[in-house]
Design a protein around this motif. Structure first.
Motif, PDB file in Angstrom:
ATOM      1  N   PRO A  72      41.480  38.697  30.507  1.00  0.00           N
ATOM      2  CA  PRO A  72      41.144  39.086  31.885  1.00  0.00           C
ATOM      3  C   PRO A  72      39.713  38.678  32.262  1.00  0.00           C
ATOM      4  CG  PRO A  72      42.303  40.867  30.786  1.00  0.00           C
ATOM      5  CD  PRO A  72      42.031  39.829  29.736  1.00  0.00           C
ATOM      6  N   LEU A  73      39.541  38.289  33.509  1.00  0.00           N
ATOM      7  CA  LEU A  73      38.298  37.654  33.953  1.00  0.00           C
ATOM      8  C   LEU A  73      37.059  38.504  33.684  1.00  0.00           C
ATOM      9  CD1 LEU A  73      36.913  35.303  35.421  1.00  0.00           C
ATOM     10  CD2 LEU A  73      37.330  36.519  37.562  1.00  0.00           C
ATOM     11  N   LEU A  74      37.075  39.781  34.055  1.00  0.00           N
ATOM     12  CA  LEU A  74      35.875  40.591  33.877  1.00  0.00           C
ATOM     13  C   LEU A  74      35.586  40.862  32.405  1.00  0.00           C
ATOM     14  CD1 LEU A  74      36.061  43.122  36.851  1.00  0.00           C
ATOM     15  CD2 LEU A  74      34.753  40.995  36.669  1.00  0.00           C
ATOM     16  N   ALA A 236      35.201  46.654  44.393  1.00  0.00           N
ATOM     17  CA  ALA A 236      36.402  47.363  43.940  1.00  0.00           C
ATOM     18  C   ALA A 236      37.621  47.005  44.776  1.00  0.00           C
ATOM     19  CB  ALA A 236      36.156  48.867  43.976  1.00  0.00           C
ATOM     20  N   HIS A 237      37.421  46.369  45.920  1.00  0.00           N
ATOM     21  CA  HIS A 237      38.524  46.000  46.805  1.00  0.00           C
ATOM     22  C   HIS A 237      38.746  44.498  46.727  1.00  0.00           C
ATOM     23  CE1 HIS A 237      38.399  50.035  48.586  1.00  0.00           C
ATOM     24  NE2 HIS A 237      37.078  49.906  48.564  1.00  0.00           N
ATOM     25  N   ARG A 352      37.815  46.836  38.931  1.00  0.00           N
ATOM     26  CA  ARG A 352      38.966  46.027  39.367  1.00  0.00           C
ATOM     27  C   ARG A 352      39.965  45.988  38.214  1.00  0.00           C
ATOM     28  NH1 ARG A 352      37.414  42.105  43.337  1.00  0.00           N
ATOM     29  NH2 ARG A 352      39.370  41.011  42.939  1.00  0.00           N
ATOM     30  N   PRO A 353      40.857  46.970  38.108  1.00  0.00           N
ATOM     31  CA  PRO A 353      41.777  47.057  36.965  1.00  0.00           C
ATOM     32  C   PRO A 353      42.562  45.781  36.719  1.00  0.00           C
ATOM     33  CG  PRO A 353      41.864  49.069  38.265  1.00  0.00           C
ATOM     34  CD  PRO A 353      41.025  48.102  39.043  1.00  0.00           C
ATOM     35  N   ALA A 354      42.890  45.038  37.777  1.00  0.00           N
ATOM     36  CA  ALA A 354      43.677  43.819  37.601  1.00  0.00           C
ATOM     37  C   ALA A 354      42.903  42.742  36.852  1.00  0.00           C
ATOM     38  CB  ALA A 354      44.126  43.287  38.962  1.00  0.00           C
TER      39      ALA A 354
END
Length: 736
Positions: A72-74, A236-237, A352-354
């Protein structure tokens, strides 16, 4: 063949990196070349890989995770930040230590046929190549990936007028008051540049005389490095744009306010790394606490070992920095902006959970969760039923180790608590529990290791806080760091006093327990209790000849005890019985241990080594180590447990504990391993080791030449199993 630094002034990043890569290939040829037999039939010093290059190879594996587009990116952003922090420590300690030993003429262990100077040159060349690769990953992959998700690390000129006005107000109110411009002229000497600080080198001109002057402005490290232009919640959005401006850029566009009446000609970002290792001559120190505080003050002014500068720096400013800081050309690292990518940690925390790993909530160990009520488990009752093997972060630290000590502090039947503290957190419930226990009238002993690297000042503060609460605080044995992870609780019960113990592989640090992989044993076994009591008596009093039954303790018996076990495996193999050795550690460089493993391999013993970081052992070499395999597992959790397994002719034995296979651990630290007494736990450890070593598990494999090859997919391109994700699944299903 030359090991010199690649050209510093290439026309671009790709050319510089290519030159660095060629130099890196040269150093691999020199330092990691395959062993050649000596006339006596031995392999000589070349049977060991270079430990410093191996450390850089470990950090390269961290970088590979940042490069992996299946992560995942983060989390990839976080790996970039971790890489930067790791490399800083490498320069502050490893490179600084090598430079100091060369300067003072102290013998430097190095690969056969390589001079210390060539070794240092190879390290600096390899480190530059890694730093350039690190910068390119951010520029070419991570930054565009963030932008695809509406997260922008931007420049001032890319901002609209409204955003610039808001940031100017922020600068005037929050930044400007704490900035201190320092001029350099005949009345103002070149200022001291603190280690790891980010700085602006500023050239200003007097509009009347036309004379140019130099000044330095430190970027405040107490402020967020990346300023959330659109507010902290924007990122977050996923549908909203979230922009981040580097703090140094905000300062740069407002430099005129710092130098009114002067023209700002140019500015450049630079950063210095200093020797920040600590050395305390304990034998000569009347008061260890005072001696260490004095040494910590000295560390702030350690000599520079690295100067990082932006690639577009003015040659005259570059020359001034080199001259005034007293660094050599080999210590100058020209890198693409932005410097100091540790600052990316703030982006890694974006909600950002995704873009992150699936959230993990640690579960209470099943043997501590046997009650059907909502009331927290009685840890002492659970320990009386059986020994409990904990595996963090899959098992909750707060409902096991922390609960053990908190319940001990509150239990009126507990008479005494003894505890080692190597590293702990700023709001430590462990320390609070010890204070509560002392204030309740219990006998409390805390062995605080005030020489824990980079935690020295925090541990000094803890020691003083504990002493004020009535805790007996000691600092261990002169000349040794106490690295063992031990808790001892003495409780009065109907049949007399009973000793309850925790022996672990990790620190009593609730925060890191959420992402460090560690093992721990909760037990009230009388033999273990007796051993731990003796060890605490040795640490707090005078008991140099203590002997132990279930523990192996450094520096007296740990190395020799492990070698005895390895030799016993050799005898089992020669007799046709089951023989195997498994070692899981952070680092393995100790020559005596490695040579024992080589002898085991030559006798036909299967040897499996799981190592996170440094490995000086060469696996798979005919006649030396053909029966040795080495794997490395890196992932969302930091592999930190130390495990030692011996097949023992079919009656398998397993130890867990605090010790890595390094000289400092085996010779200059108090370390403890405990032998597991429950066969089911031993079988569990063996099964876990088998899963780490399996060909179906994603890992890095060490080759005989010293190269680490990543195995992430099978022959059909399908992902191999992530052992940490498998363990998470087991924990969720209550099978840990």
């Amino acid at each position: 063949m030359s090991l010199g630094r690649p050209p510093q002034k290439s026309s671009g990043l790709a050319q510089t990196e290519a030159a660095s890569a060629r130099a890196t290939e040269d150093r691999i040829e020199l330092l990691q070349s395959g062993p050649s037999r000596e006339p006596d039939g031995g392999f000589g010093a070349e049977r060991f890989l270079d430990r410093e290059i191996s450390w850089l190879d470990f950090n390269a594996r961290v970088l590979e995770l940042a490069e992996d587009d299946t992560v995942p990116l983060l989390e990839r952003v976080n790996y970039l930040s971790i890489f930067a922090s790791n490399l800083d420590e490498f320069f502050m300690v490893r490179v600084a230590g090598l430079k100091r030993r060369i300067a003072t003429g102290i013998a430097v262990p190095s690969p056969a046929g390589v001079s210390p100077a060539d070794q240092l040159d190879a390290l600096e060349t390899a480190a530059l190549a890694l730093q350039l690769r690190h910068a390119q990953v951010f520029a070419d992959t991570i930054r565009p990936g963030l932008e695809d998700n509406n997260i922008f690390v931007t420049g001032w000129d890319a901002l609209d007028a409204e955003a610039q006005a808001r940031l100017t107000t922020y600068f005037n109110e929050q930044v400007f008051p704490i900035l201190t411009p320092l001029a350099v002229d005949p009345a103002h000497p070149f200022p001291y540049i603190s280690g790891l600080s980010l700085n602006l080198a500023v050239v200003v001109k007097n509009p009347v005389s036309g004379k140019e002057l130099f000044a330095r402005v430190k970027v405040p490290d107490q402020l967020e490095r990346l300023i959330a232009v659109d507010g902290p919640r924007a990122a977050a959005h996923a549908s909203r744009v979230a922009r981040y401006l580097p703090l140094e850029d905000l300062i740069a566009v407002h430099l005129e306010q710092l130098f009114p009446g002067m023209d700002v000609v140019e500015h450049h970002v630079f950063r210095v790394t200093r020797n920040e290792d600590v050395e305390v001559e304990e034998d000569d120190a009347e008061n260890l606490l005072m001696a260490l505080e004095k040494e910590l003050l000295r560390r702030r002014f350690g000599p520079p070992v690295r100067l990082e500068i932006a690639q577009d720096i003015n040659p005259n400013v570059r020359a001034l920095l080199v001259r005034e800081l007293g660094v050599s050309e080999e210590e100058v690292y020209e890198l693409p902006a932005p410097l100091d990518l540790r600052g990316l940690a703030s982006l890694a925390r974006i909600d950002r959970p995704a873009l992150r790993f699936e959230a993990h909530v640690a579960h209470t160990n099943r043997y501590l969760n046997e009650s059907e009520t909502s009331k927290s488990a009685n840890v002492f009752a659970a320990m009386r039923r059986r020994d409990i093997l904990l595996h963090h972060p899959y098992d909750s630290f707060s409902t096991s180790v922390q609960a053990f000590l908190e319940q001990a502090a509150a239990d009126p039947h507990v008479q005494a608590i003894k505890q080692t503290l190597y590293r702990t957190s700023g709001d430590s419930p462990i320390v609070d529990a010890l204070i509560d226990a002392a204030e309740a009238g219990k006998q409390v002993l805390a062995l605080v290791e005030i020489k824990a690297r980079f935690d020295e000042q925090a541990n000094i503060s803890w020691a003083r806080k504990l002493e004020k609460a009535g805790v007996h605080v000691v600092y261990g044995i002169v000349g040794l760091k106490t690295h063992s992870k031990l808790s001892l609780v003495v409780r009065a019960e109907k049949d007399g006093l009973r000793r309850y113990c925790h022996i672990g592989t990790g620190n009593y640090h609730p925060r890191t327990a959420r992402f460090y992989e560690d093992l721990g044993l909760l037990t009230c076994d009388p033999q273990v209790g007796e051993d731990v009591s003796r060890l605490f008596n040795q640490l707090s009093g005078y008991a140099p000849k203590s002997t132990f039954k279930r523990l192996l303790v450094a520096p007296r018996s740990l190395r020799s005890g492990l070698i005895d076990r390895i030799e016993q495996e050799i005898r089992h193999a020669e007799a046709g019985r089951q023989a195997r050795v498994v070692v899981k550690v952070n680092s393995i460089v100790d020559e005596a241990i490695i040579d024992a493993l080589y002898r085991a391999s030559q006798a036909g013993v299967r040897v499996d080594v799981i190592v996170r970081g440094i490995c000086a052992l060469r696996p798979g070499i005919p006649g030396l180590s053909e029966n040795i395999r080495v794997r490395s597992v890196l992932g969302r959790f930091l592999e930190h447990s130390r495990v030692f397994v011996f097949a023992n002719g079919g009656d398998t034995v397993a130890f867990i504990g605090s010790a890595d296979m390094m000289h400092r651990n085996l010779d200059r630290r108090v370390e403890a391993l405990v032998r597991l007494g429950d066969q089911k736990q031993v079988d569990h450890i063996v099964a876990l080791a088998d899963r780490y070593m399996a060909e179906t598990t994603a890992s890095w494999h060490l080759t005989p030449s010293g190269a680490w090859i990543r195995h992430a997919t099978d022959d059909e391109g399908q992902p191999l199993e992530d052992v940490q994700e498998w363990l998470l699944g087991q924990a969720r299903r209550g099978r840990g």
